[in-house]
Design a protein around this motif. Structure first.
Motif, PDB file in Angstrom:
ATOM      1  N   GLU A   1     -20.212  63.901  13.602  1.00  0.00           N
ATOM      2  CA  GLU A   1     -21.596  63.433  13.625  1.00  0.00           C
ATOM      3  C   GLU A   1     -22.051  63.370  15.080  1.00  0.00           C
ATOM      4  O   GLU A   1     -21.407  62.736  15.912  1.00  0.00           O
ATOM      5  CB  GLU A   1     -21.731  62.059  12.976  1.00  0.00           C
ATOM      6  CG  GLU A   1     -23.162  61.536  13.018  1.00  0.00           C
ATOM      7  CD  GLU A   1     -23.360  60.257  12.226  1.00  0.00           C
ATOM      8  OE1 GLU A   1     -23.391  60.342  10.977  1.00  0.00           O
ATOM      9  OE2 GLU A   1     -23.480  59.189  12.853  1.00  0.00           O
TER      10      GLU A   1
ATOM     11  N   ASN B   1     -26.981  66.266  14.349  1.00  0.00           N
ATOM     12  CA  ASN B   1     -27.226  66.171  12.907  1.00  0.00           C
ATOM     13  C   ASN B   1     -27.707  64.788  12.462  1.00  0.00           C
ATOM     14  O   ASN B   1     -27.838  64.545  11.264  1.00  0.00           O
ATOM     15  CB  ASN B   1     -25.978  66.578  12.114  1.00  0.00           C
ATOM     16  CG  ASN B   1     -24.718  65.924  12.641  1.00  0.00           C
ATOM     17  OD1 ASN B   1     -24.738  64.807  13.157  1.00  0.00           O
ATOM     18  ND2 ASN B   1     -23.588  66.633  12.526  1.00  0.00           N
ATOM     19  N   ARG B   2     -27.942  63.892  13.429  1.00  0.00           N
ATOM     20  CA  ARG B   2     -28.565  62.596  13.100  1.00  0.00           C
ATOM     21  C   ARG B   2     -29.462  62.175  14.253  1.00  0.00           C
ATOM     22  O   ARG B   2     -29.089  62.294  15.420  1.00  0.00           O
ATOM     23  CB  ARG B   2     -27.525  61.519  12.821  1.00  0.00           C
ATOM     24  CG  ARG B   2     -28.176  60.188  12.407  1.00  0.00           C
ATOM     25  CD  ARG B   2     -27.162  59.137  11.969  1.00  0.00           C
ATOM     26  NE  ARG B   2     -26.482  59.496  10.743  1.00  0.00           N
ATOM     27  CZ  ARG B   2     -27.002  59.363   9.521  1.00  0.00           C
ATOM     28  NH1 ARG B   2     -28.232  58.915   9.359  1.00  0.00           N
ATOM     29  NH2 ARG B   2     -26.300  59.714   8.462  1.00  0.00           N
TER      30      ARG B   2
ATOM     31  N   ARG C   1     -36.640  67.639  11.348  1.00  0.00           N
ATOM     32  CA  ARG C   1     -36.185  68.245  10.089  1.00  0.00           C
ATOM     33  C   ARG C   1     -36.307  69.763  10.135  1.00  0.00           C
ATOM     34  O   ARG C   1     -35.456  70.477   9.601  1.00  0.00           O
ATOM     35  CB  ARG C   1     -36.969  67.641   8.923  1.00  0.00           C
ATOM     36  CG  ARG C   1     -36.532  66.205   8.623  1.00  0.00           C
ATOM     37  CD  ARG C   1     -37.296  65.582   7.487  1.00  0.00           C
ATOM     38  NE  ARG C   1     -36.677  64.306   7.096  1.00  0.00           N
ATOM     39  CZ  ARG C   1     -37.346  63.253   6.671  1.00  0.00           C
ATOM     40  NH1 ARG C   1     -38.664  63.314   6.542  1.00  0.00           N
ATOM     41  NH2 ARG C   1     -36.710  62.137   6.345  1.00  0.00           N
TER      42      ARG C   1
ATOM     43  N   ARG D   1     -30.682  64.068   8.826  1.00  0.00           N
ATOM     44  CA  ARG D   1     -30.348  62.643   8.712  1.00  0.00           C
ATOM     45  C   ARG D   1     -31.151  61.851   9.739  1.00  0.00           C
ATOM     46  O   ARG D   1     -30.957  62.016  10.951  1.00  0.00           O
ATOM     47  CB  ARG D   1     -28.845  62.445   8.899  1.00  0.00           C
ATOM     48  CG  ARG D   1     -28.024  62.965   7.719  1.00  0.00           C
ATOM     49  CD  ARG D   1     -26.534  62.802   7.955  1.00  0.00           C
ATOM     50  NE  ARG D   1     -25.972  63.921   8.700  1.00  0.00           N
ATOM     51  CZ  ARG D   1     -24.685  64.045   8.990  1.00  0.00           C
ATOM     52  NH1 ARG D   1     -23.825  63.094   8.642  1.00  0.00           N
ATOM     53  NH2 ARG D   1     -24.248  65.087   9.650  1.00  0.00           N
TER      54      ARG D   1
ATOM     55  N   ASN E   1     -32.699  58.070  11.033  1.00  0.00           N
ATOM     56  CA  ASN E   1     -32.705  56.600  11.045  1.00  0.00           C
ATOM     57  C   ASN E   1     -34.008  56.115  11.668  1.00  0.00           C
ATOM     58  O   ASN E   1     -34.499  56.728  12.626  1.00  0.00           O
ATOM     59  CB  ASN E   1     -31.582  56.019  11.908  1.00  0.00           C
ATOM     60  CG  ASN E   1     -30.207  56.520  11.549  1.00  0.00           C
ATOM     61  OD1 ASN E   1     -30.019  57.274  10.597  1.00  0.00           O
ATOM     62  ND2 ASN E   1     -29.234  56.094  12.321  1.00  0.00           N
TER      63      ASN E   1
ATOM     64  N   ASP F   1     -33.282  58.078   6.027  1.00  0.00           N
ATOM     65  CA  ASP F   1     -32.045  57.757   5.320  1.00  0.00           C
ATOM     66  C   ASP F   1     -31.614  56.316   5.554  1.00  0.00           C
ATOM     67  O   ASP F   1     -31.002  55.700   4.686  1.00  0.00           O
ATOM     68  CB  ASP F   1     -30.910  58.680   5.786  1.00  0.00           C
ATOM     69  CG  ASP F   1     -31.234  60.141   5.571  1.00  0.00           C
ATOM     70  OD1 ASP F   1     -30.841  60.678   4.524  1.00  0.00           O
ATOM     71  OD2 ASP F   1     -31.878  60.733   6.448  1.00  0.00           O
ATOM     72  N   ARG F   2     -31.887  55.813   6.772  1.00  0.00           N
ATOM     73  CA  ARG F   2     -31.418  54.481   7.163  1.00  0.00           C
ATOM     74  C   ARG F   2     -32.493  53.735   7.937  1.00  0.00           C
ATOM     75  O   ARG F   2     -33.357  54.347   8.563  1.00  0.00           O
ATOM     76  CB  ARG F   2     -30.175  54.573   8.060  1.00  0.00           C
ATOM     77  CG  ARG F   2     -28.963  55.200   7.447  1.00  0.00           C
ATOM     78  CD  ARG F   2     -27.824  55.249   8.480  1.00  0.00           C
ATOM     79  NE  ARG F   2     -26.680  56.002   7.990  1.00  0.00           N
ATOM     80  CZ  ARG F   2     -25.622  56.309   8.729  1.00  0.00           C
ATOM     81  NH1 ARG F   2     -25.565  55.926  10.010  1.00  0.00           N
ATOM     82  NH2 ARG F   2     -24.615  56.992   8.210  1.00  0.00           N
TER      83      ARG F   2
ATOM     84  N   ALA G   1     -29.638  51.417   3.947  1.00  0.00           N
ATOM     85  CA  ALA G   1     -29.388  52.849   3.766  1.00  0.00           C
ATOM     86  C   ALA G   1     -29.633  53.239   2.321  1.00  0.00           C
ATOM     87  O   ALA G   1     -29.487  52.411   1.402  1.00  0.00           O
ATOM     88  CB  ALA G   1     -27.953  53.189   4.167  1.00  0.00           C
TER      89      ALA G   1
ATOM     90  N   ASP H   1     -26.142  57.568   1.123  1.00  0.00           N
ATOM     91  CA  ASP H   1     -25.860  57.709   2.551  1.00  0.00           C
ATOM     92  C   ASP H   1     -24.423  57.283   2.840  1.00  0.00           C
ATOM     93  O   ASP H   1     -23.848  56.421   2.160  1.00  0.00           O
ATOM     94  CB  ASP H   1     -26.838  56.826   3.346  1.00  0.00           C
ATOM     95  CG  ASP H   1     -26.668  56.980   4.842  1.00  0.00           C
ATOM     96  OD1 ASP H   1     -27.301  57.874   5.420  1.00  0.00           O
ATOM     97  OD2 ASP H   1     -25.907  56.186   5.442  1.00  0.00           O
ATOM     98  N   ASN H   2     -23.827  57.885   3.869  1.00  0.00           N
ATOM     99  CA  ASN H   2     -22.436  57.573   4.214  1.00  0.00           C
ATOM    100  C   ASN H   2     -22.223  56.100   4.524  1.00  0.00           C
ATOM    101  O   ASN H   2     -21.147  55.549   4.256  1.00  0.00           O
ATOM    102  CB  ASN H   2     -21.993  58.411   5.419  1.00  0.00           C
ATOM    103  CG  ASN H   2     -21.759  59.868   5.063  1.00  0.00           C
ATOM    104  OD1 ASN H   2     -21.642  60.210   3.894  1.00  0.00           O
ATOM    105  ND2 ASN H   2     -21.706  60.723   6.064  1.00  0.00           N
TER     106      ASN H   2
END
Length: 450
Positions: free
Chosen positions: A137, A161-162, A195, A201, A203, A231-232, A287, A291-292
């Motif tokens: 990540e 990726n986040r 995106r 992902r 936040n 997502d969060r 989240a 979500d992880n």
């Protein structure tokens, strides 16, 4: 639930317990020689994480508590980025073998203040110096007011990726009061750019307790955020400590909500996010169920680090940059806070460590207890005591506080099993503090418990 818990405990000033012991207990007795020794002894087959600090912004938000400064020029940023690359080389060289990396986090300040080319060079150095895992990540904190299309494209190209997008509030009166003019439209455009660049992902960071903020404006901000489907969420309370940062003195105390109003704002945000289908993660994160972070909570694999709640299972965190904190199996290390102290050290091929903390077995014992309370809202004192060869009866430091929490219905004790009661999650820092053997000796002024 019994007495007004928020009223009873909201004046308590307690750490956020992103580490144990907390940073005010770090000592200058831990120096570069300790860090070099610790790096050389790392088990290189186990993944580690990296945090990089970029302490620059184009303008200062008056509520900010980060280590950052304002620059209008690109040259200081380029010089600093060269320092980051040098430190990354130094750390990798000291370890001696390619260290596998599972998480990378760029924090600030404003990491995207770098040019796309400078950012790409820095990520290239990390990939050259370490063994960045294919599924690692890579997260970057974003100021949506300043994210350009080329920078978003560079982030995607570099494997980010986040993205953690600073929102704080969409109330114009609040934003003007903290010197941060950020529209919903700017934020929406930034999210669209991220995106489009393949960064799926997202936040959002929100604050409550800001000047002129109200329960109604908090609800309105959440409603606007939900339209962008992050997502969060990370939701923090603003702690007004003017002595901590001089620019905070520009916020008149008379414009701030009192602690009771802050609590109502927090609860309004929590209620709105839960109603929208987000899962509450510990004290201040939310989240989506898939979500992880939510999955880690479900499996009781949630962890706590300097960014808050995480699903990162690595026990080693490499801190790179001015003020960056690293976590080793042996203890904590922190770099020189100011760039004027940091850059000369790395220019001389020296690690920039100026203070830290050597963990004792007692610290490890208490750290495990506090992390489980903060993450699971529960802890099995017998289980953790067995792992550390301790007597569970020695775990509680503040017997009077735990007795009050139990009497007020905030905590349930069943033998050596402790649970934070439903509806009392906002008091988890007060519960964790019962096991903090360093708290009475702290000279810091952390934020209120509520």
């Amino acid at each position: 639930m019994g007495p007004d818990l928020a009223k009873c405990y909201r004046q308590d000033r307690l750490p956020r317990y992103t580490s144990y012991p907390t940073a005010p207990h770090f000592s200058s007795s831990v120096r570069e020689v300790h860090y070099r020794t610790w790096l050389k002894s790392l088990p290189v087959q186990q993944p580690a994480s990296i945090y990089l600090h970029v302490p620059f912004c184009r303008s200062m938000c008056w509520h900010c508590g980060r280590h950052t400064s304002v620059t209008k020029r690109d040259e200081p940023i380029a010089i600093y980025a060269a320092g980051l690359r040098t430190e990354a080389y130094l750390v990798a060289e000291t370890v001696g073998q390619p260290l596998p990396i599972s998480h990378i986090h760029f924090g600030g300040g404003t990491p995207t203040i770098m040019t796309p080319e400078t950012f790409a060079d820095l990520v290239g150095t990390l990939r050259y110096s370490f063994s960045v895992l294919p599924d690692a990540e890579i997260a970057v904190e974003i100021d949506p007011c300043r994210l350009t299309e080329p920078m978003a494209e560079a982030l995607g190209y570099c494997g980010v990726n986040r993205a953690s997008v600073g929102v704080q509030s969409f109330d114009f009166a609040v934003l003007r009061a903290i010197n941060r003019l950020q529209s919903f439209e700017q934020t929406a455009i930034s999210v669209e750019r991220l995106r489009r660049a393949g960064i799926g992902r997202i936040n959002f960071d929100l604050l409550y307790g800001l000047p002129l903020q109200t329960v109604a404006s908090c609800r309105d901000t959440v409603a606007k955020c939900l339209a962008l489907n992050p997502d969060r969420f990370s939701v923090f309370g603003y702690a007004h400590i003017p002595s901590f940062k001089k620019h905070r003195r520009k916020i008149p105390g008379s414009t701030l909500p009192d602690s009771g109003e802050q609590y109502l704002q927090s609860e309004a945000i929590t209620e709105a996010l839960i109603d929208a289908g987000y899962v509450r993660i510990g004290l201040d994160h939310f989240a989506l169920p898939n979500d992880n972070l939510a999955l880690a909570k479900q499996k009781r694999r949630l962890r706590r680090n300097f960014q808050g709640y995480t699903d990162d299972s690595a026990d080693v965190l490499i801190g790179i940059g001015a003020s960056a904190i690293g976590r080793m199996p042996h203890g904590f290390v922190q770099n020189a806070v100011a760039t004027r102290g940091y850059l000369p050290r790395v220019a001389e091929d020296r690690l920039a460590t100026v203070k830290g903390y050597i963990l004792t077995e007692e610290d490890r014992f208490r750290a495990d207890i506090i992390e489980r309370i903060m993450c699971d809202m529960a802890v099995d004192l017998s289980q953790i005591s067995r792992l550390h060869g301790k007597d569970p009866r020695s775990a509680i430091v503040d017997r009077s506080q735990i007795d009050h929490l139990i009497a007020d219905g905030a905590v349930i004790m069943d033998g050596d099993q402790l649970y934070v009661s439903d509806g009392a999650e906002f008091l988890v820092r007060s519960v964790a503090s019962v096991f903090d053997a360093h708290l009475a000796r702290s000279a810091a002024s952390p934020g209120r418990a509520v």
